[in-house]
Design a protein around this motif. Structure first.
Motif, PDB file in Angstrom:
ATOM      1  N   TYR A  73      68.339 -44.299  14.506  1.00 41.08           N
ATOM      2  CA  TYR A  73      67.101 -44.974  14.894  1.00 41.08           C
ATOM      3  C   TYR A  73      66.074 -44.320  14.200  1.00 41.08           C
ATOM      4  CZ  TYR A  73      63.299 -46.816  17.765  1.00 41.08           C
ATOM      5  OH  TYR A  73      62.101 -47.198  18.106  1.00 41.08           O
ATOM      6  N   MET A  74      65.094 -44.922  13.897  1.00 45.47           N
ATOM      7  CA  MET A  74      63.766 -44.267  13.069  1.00 45.47           C
ATOM      8  C   MET A  74      62.543 -44.169  13.645  1.00 45.47           C
ATOM      9  SD  MET A  74      64.927 -45.031   9.105  1.00 45.47           S
ATOM     10  CE  MET A  74      63.579 -44.151   8.361  1.00 45.47           C
ATOM     11  N   GLY A  75      62.379 -45.316  14.665  1.00 46.62           N
ATOM     12  CA  GLY A  75      61.126 -45.203  15.126  1.00 46.62           C
ATOM     13  C   GLY A  75      60.720 -46.469  15.366  1.00 46.62           C
TER      14      GLY A  75
ATOM     15  N   ALA B  12      52.917 -53.779  13.322  1.00 43.13           N
ATOM     16  CA  ALA B  12      52.471 -54.421  12.392  1.00 43.13           C
ATOM     17  C   ALA B  12      52.086 -55.890  12.692  1.00 43.13           C
ATOM     18  CB  ALA B  12      53.789 -54.507  11.300  1.00 43.13           C
ATOM     19  N   GLN B  13      50.830 -56.220  12.208  1.00 45.08           N
ATOM     20  CA  GLN B  13      50.467 -57.583  12.563  1.00 45.08           C
ATOM     21  C   GLN B  13      50.607 -58.017  14.060  1.00 45.08           C
ATOM     22  OE1 GLN B  13      52.405 -59.908   9.407  1.00 45.08           O
ATOM     23  NE2 GLN B  13      51.138 -59.233   8.024  1.00 45.08           N
ATOM     24  N   ASN B  14      50.001 -57.260  14.703  1.00 43.16           N
ATOM     25  CA  ASN B  14      50.256 -57.531  16.525  1.00 43.16           C
ATOM     26  C   ASN B  14      51.505 -57.406  16.856  1.00 43.16           C
ATOM     27  OD1 ASN B  14      47.333 -57.295  16.434  1.00 43.16           O
ATOM     28  ND2 ASN B  14      47.140 -59.350  15.799  1.00 43.16           N
ATOM     29  N   SER B  15      52.532 -56.918  16.141  1.00 45.06           N
ATOM     30  CA  SER B  15      53.843 -56.888  16.700  1.00 45.06           C
ATOM     31  C   SER B  15      54.700 -55.596  16.547  1.00 45.06           C
ATOM     32  CB  SER B  15      54.731 -58.075  15.951  1.00 45.06           C
ATOM     33  OG  SER B  15      54.798 -57.833  14.558  1.00 45.06           O
ATOM     34  N   HIS B  16      55.669 -55.566  17.237  1.00 45.14           N
ATOM     35  CA  HIS B  16      56.333 -54.156  17.056  1.00 45.14           C
ATOM     36  C   HIS B  16      57.528 -54.645  15.986  1.00 45.14           C
ATOM     37  CE1 HIS B  16      55.065 -52.772  21.322  1.00 45.14           C
ATOM     38  NE2 HIS B  16      54.102 -52.520  20.524  1.00 45.14           N
ATOM     39  N   VAL B  17      57.747 -53.328  15.021  1.00 51.49           N
ATOM     40  CA  VAL B  17      58.836 -53.564  14.103  1.00 51.49           C
ATOM     41  C   VAL B  17      59.535 -51.974  14.470  1.00 51.49           C
ATOM     42  CG1 VAL B  17      59.328 -53.463  11.883  1.00 51.49           C
ATOM     43  CG2 VAL B  17      57.444 -54.638  12.421  1.00 51.49           C
ATOM     44  N   TYR B  18      60.877 -52.272  14.536  1.00 55.36           N
ATOM     45  CA  TYR B  18      61.812 -51.340  14.793  1.00 55.36           C
ATOM     46  C   TYR B  18      62.405 -50.623  13.611  1.00 55.36           C
ATOM     47  CZ  TYR B  18      60.627 -52.049  19.621  1.00 55.36           C
ATOM     48  OH  TYR B  18      59.871 -52.204  21.015  1.00 55.36           O
ATOM     49  N   TRP B  19      62.804 -49.683  13.134  1.00 53.71           N
ATOM     50  CA  TRP B  19      63.398 -49.372  11.857  1.00 53.71           C
ATOM     51  C   TRP B  19      64.514 -48.579  12.236  1.00 53.71           C
ATOM     52  CZ3 TRP B  19      62.121 -50.321   6.834  1.00 53.71           C
ATOM     53  CH2 TRP B  19      60.868 -51.082   6.717  1.00 53.71           C
TER      54      TRP B  19
END
Length: 368
Positions: free
Chosen positions: A249-251, A255-262
């Protein structure tokens, strides 16, 4: 092999290694081919040996640089342990161990496979067992020799700014399984060439191994623990091609009012047979907790179509995936081609993408 005199050579890419086993005291000098990227001679020897091979360029010289130790069957290697990678052949040093859960589908229970789940892939009852892996530094002199077989910038972080797609990598870091390590000792106080070696490790001749962690290493590990920790390893073999997957998991970024998980994931492909095969295609399926199912097809991996042979049996790379949900899972196949033109699919073991619930500060770089 103790008690007999023998020489064994290991080739990985363009790199040759030699082990001379001398029966009297069981000492095993570690040698390397001379020329660019070669080991410097050890302080206690001036011996030079030639390794004869029809594949070796003429004029290469072997120089003794250390002494092999008996690999540990049990227990773990400590911070500062020097080693030779048994598959890729590079020199390295252990930074710290991780206790991971290894899910090996080759030794799954004999119970019949379950029916396919709603995400569209079958599953086996696979019980995880504890296995030791290590965070290590790779000697910079060896990076050019392994770059076609293993990425040397496989450990990446999210950048500390608003661009959620920006990544930065720390070159020369790797994750190594316990059985990959061939330990050795050296009289050189700086036996590994890496910009972090002297920042992270201090020479102490009273210790064994004689390299101990500096406070900077302990602080860096503690701060970046959520993004460095290796917790799950997944493994499966199809037609003598073994696929090992390690997700990280990277964090999360907004982005554009949403959460992006990497996440990043490291994959190792190993040919356990003597037949030559070449990776031609990848086919991924990515399921997100939000309910989406994505299919990805493409030629090769990371722009390459590696050949796996008896001489070069393994290839290792890393890649990244992002979801608009805090968890998901991935699975798929790699398509390989035989010399006669026939193809076969190799299963990629399903693995979970889980986010850290106790996320605190963003990943830290190397500026102290």
């Amino acid at each position: 092999m103790a008690g007999c005199a023998a020489r064994r050579a290991l080739t990985v890419g363009s790199r040759w290694w030699s082990r001379s086993l001398t029966g009297a005291r069981g000492s095993r000098p570690l040698c390397a081919a001379g020329g660019a990227g070669a080991f410097p001679p050890a302080a206690n020897t001036t011996t030079r040996r030639h390794l004869s091979s029809r594949n070796r360029p003429e004029g290469k010289v072997l120089e003794t640089v250390g002494v092999f130790e008996v690999p540990k069957q049990n227990g773990k290697y400590e911070t500062g342990q020097l080693f030779l990678h048994s598959v890729f052949g590079y020199r390295g040093v252990v930074l710290f161990p991780w206790q991971a859960r290894l899910y090996d589908r080759d030794v799954a229970s004999a119970a019949p496979e379950k029916a396919e789940n709603p995400a569209g892939h079958g599953s086996k009852e696979v019980k995880g067992k504890t296995h030791t892996y290590y965070q290590v530094l790779i000697d910079a002199r060896d990076c050019p020799h392994i770059s076609q077989r293993s990425q040397t910038e496989a450990v990446t972080f999210l950048a500390n700014h608003d661009d959620s797609r920006a990544l930065y990598a720390i070159p020369g870091l790797d994750y190594v399984s316990h059985e990959d390590i061939l330990p050795y000792t050296s009289t050189d106080q700086v036996p590994i060439q890496h910009e972090l070696f002297e920042r992270f490790l201090l020479y102490d001749q009273t210790k064994a191994p004689p390299f101990v962690a500096r406070e900077t290493l302990r602080a860096w590990q503690e701060k970046n623990h959520p993004w460095l920790e290796l917790s799950d390893v997944h493994r499966e073999t199809t037609e003598n091609i073994r696929v090992t997957v390690i997700p990280f998991y990277m964090g999360m970024r907004e982005a554009q009012n949403s959460h992006v998980y990497w996440w990043r994931y490291c994959i190792r492909l190993e040919n356990l047979d003597s037949d030559v095969v070449q990776l031609r295609e990848r086919h991924w399926r990515i399921f997100s907790l939000s309910g989406t199912l994505e299919t990805v097809r493409g030629r090769g991996v990371v722009g390459r179509e590696p050949v796996l042979s008896k001489e070069q049996p393994a290839f290792q790379y890393s890649s990244h995936v992002s979801l608009q949900a805090s968890s998901g899972h991935m699975w798929g196949t790699f398509r390989f081609e035989r010399p006669d033109g026939s193809h076969f699919d190799v299963r990629i073991p399903p693995f979970s993408l889980e986010s850290n619930k106790d996320e605190k500060t963003p990943p830290s770089g190397l500026h102290w």
